[in-house]
Scaffold this active site. Sequence first.
Site, short mmCIF file in Angstrom:
data_model
loop_
_atom_site.label_atom_id
_atom_site.label_comp_id
_atom_site.label_asym_id
_atom_site.label_seq_id
_atom_site.Cartn_x
_atom_site.Cartn_y
_atom_site.Cartn_z
N GLU A 209 1.84 1.87 -3.45
CA GLU A 209 0.71 2.40 -4.23
C GLU A 209 0.71 3.93 -4.16
O GLU A 209 0.52 4.61 -5.16
CB GLU A 209 -0.60 1.84 -3.69
CG GLU A 209 -1.84 2.39 -4.39
CD GLU A 209 -3.07 2.37 -3.50
OE1 GLU A 209 -3.78 3.40 -3.47
OE2 GLU A 209 -3.31 1.35 -2.84
N HIS A 210 0.95 4.47 -2.96
CA HIS A 210 1.01 5.92 -2.80
C HIS A 210 2.22 6.50 -3.51
O HIS A 210 2.13 7.51 -4.23
CB HIS A 210 1.09 6.27 -1.31
CG HIS A 210 -0.22 6.24 -0.60
ND1 HIS A 210 -0.76 7.32 0.04
CD2 HIS A 210 -1.13 5.23 -0.44
CE1 HIS A 210 -1.92 7.00 0.59
NE2 HIS A 210 -2.16 5.73 0.32
N HIS B 101 0.82 -1.20 0.00
CA HIS B 101 0.00 0.00 0.00
C HIS B 101 0.86 1.26 0.00
O HIS B 101 0.52 2.26 -0.66
CB HIS B 101 -0.92 -0.01 1.22
CG HIS B 101 -1.73 1.22 1.38
ND1 HIS B 101 -1.42 2.20 2.31
CD2 HIS B 101 -2.81 1.69 0.70
CE1 HIS B 101 -2.30 3.18 2.23
NE2 HIS B 101 -3.15 2.91 1.27
N GLU C 282 -4.05 8.14 7.19
CA GLU C 282 -5.03 7.20 6.65
C GLU C 282 -5.33 6.09 7.66
O GLU C 282 -6.49 5.68 7.83
CB GLU C 282 -4.52 6.61 5.34
CG GLU C 282 -5.54 5.76 4.61
CD GLU C 282 -5.05 5.27 3.26
OE1 GLU C 282 -5.80 4.52 2.60
OE2 GLU C 282 -3.92 5.63 2.86
#
Length: 444
Positions: A74-75, A71, A151
């Site tokens: 992904e950022h 993840h 997040e």
Amino acid sequence: MPVDLAGRAQRPGSTQTLLTSPDGGVMRRTVLPGGIRVLSETVPGVRSVAFGVWIGVGSRDESPSLSGASHYLEHLLFKGTRRRDALEISAALDEVGGELNAFTAKEYTCFYARVLDVDVPIAVDVICDMVTSSVLSAHEVDNERGVILEEIAMHEDDPGDSVHDEFASLVWPTDPLGRPVLGSIETIEAMSRGAINGYYKRRYRPEHLVITAAGNVDHARLVRLVKKAFADIAVDSSTVPALPRRGKQAPSFTVASTVRHRQTEQANLVLGCAGLARGDDRRFAFGVLNAAVGGGMSSRLFQQVRERHGLAYSVYSFASHYADAGMFGVYAGCHPKRVPQVLDLCREELATVADGGLSAAELERGRGQMRGGFVLGLEDTGSRMSRLGKSELVYGELMTVNEVISAIDAVTLDDVREVAADLFTRPMSLAVIGPYDKGQEFAA
């Protein structure tokens, strides 16, 4: 018959027509010399194209110290390549009215765009540039670390979401499937730029990629664009570690209960058991069963818990399927004092279905929900692009729309009864988040 994607070795450099439809739609696949698989579906009558790059790695492929790395990447891949900075990446799609996004799951990651058909070259160039040539600068790694920690905090602030992570970690405490996709505060704070870059170099390789597109797309042109985008990427399979083999031995499902104290107005709970793996032959019967038990306003759980007793605003059942494991669960959010009663009603309904199955009317409603959800989900090019990617990468087969509908319609009362008798009699685990004293239990 479904097209067998995983069991058929296609020669690199060749193209196959996988499926054709009466309306003129065609699905094709090309395997490039480096191992990249390119699939497309021509959808007549549209002027858009959804394009995606799928990577066969997700959070279950991470070591404990790298939890959240997929993840995190992904950022970071949006933050700059050797050719573009972050603003240029986003502006390239904005200026043609396109959409650009990504998501990370337990077993794969996807970067995708939706554009006009004339702008496919832009989408291919930008996304492939992100996937292959991200610089992962130390500044952006540190800057995005703060974003991801926010997040995680946002996710934790919603107990209706975080209770699902709590349940997964409870039932798979030693397996990566039990860890949250986002990682933890501890792993994200400790993760170095070198560790993330090493994960990127090992995993984001052509051999692990699937390219998909759906809409008004020409397959030959798409292949040329992808070839150009990957022209400078060296492929040396001898230096690339193989991805973990899945489907051989399922992670063990732990039967336990946990109560996590949070000073909330509502209690949030998940009650569930071991479910079915993705390729289980009973998956269509299970889908119909899940829809009838907790999939809509006419479902048993909704009618019993909300309509008849007024104990919860939100109550539903869900199923999660992975390559070698699965889970079934019931979620409810209710007043803290009502948790024991809600649990009793949920357990009673599951026991009743396990003993007697569904009625003919419930069976038909369950079938209808599955049929409608599947077909309506294919009304846009993005859903069709996703279907291609998941079929190639994780399911290993590609079924036509009629084959899926036929499989749903073939589910019988006996099929559903057998699945219910198997699953709903399995030992249940329970995760609860709410304003309770330490040690309070509801698992009796």
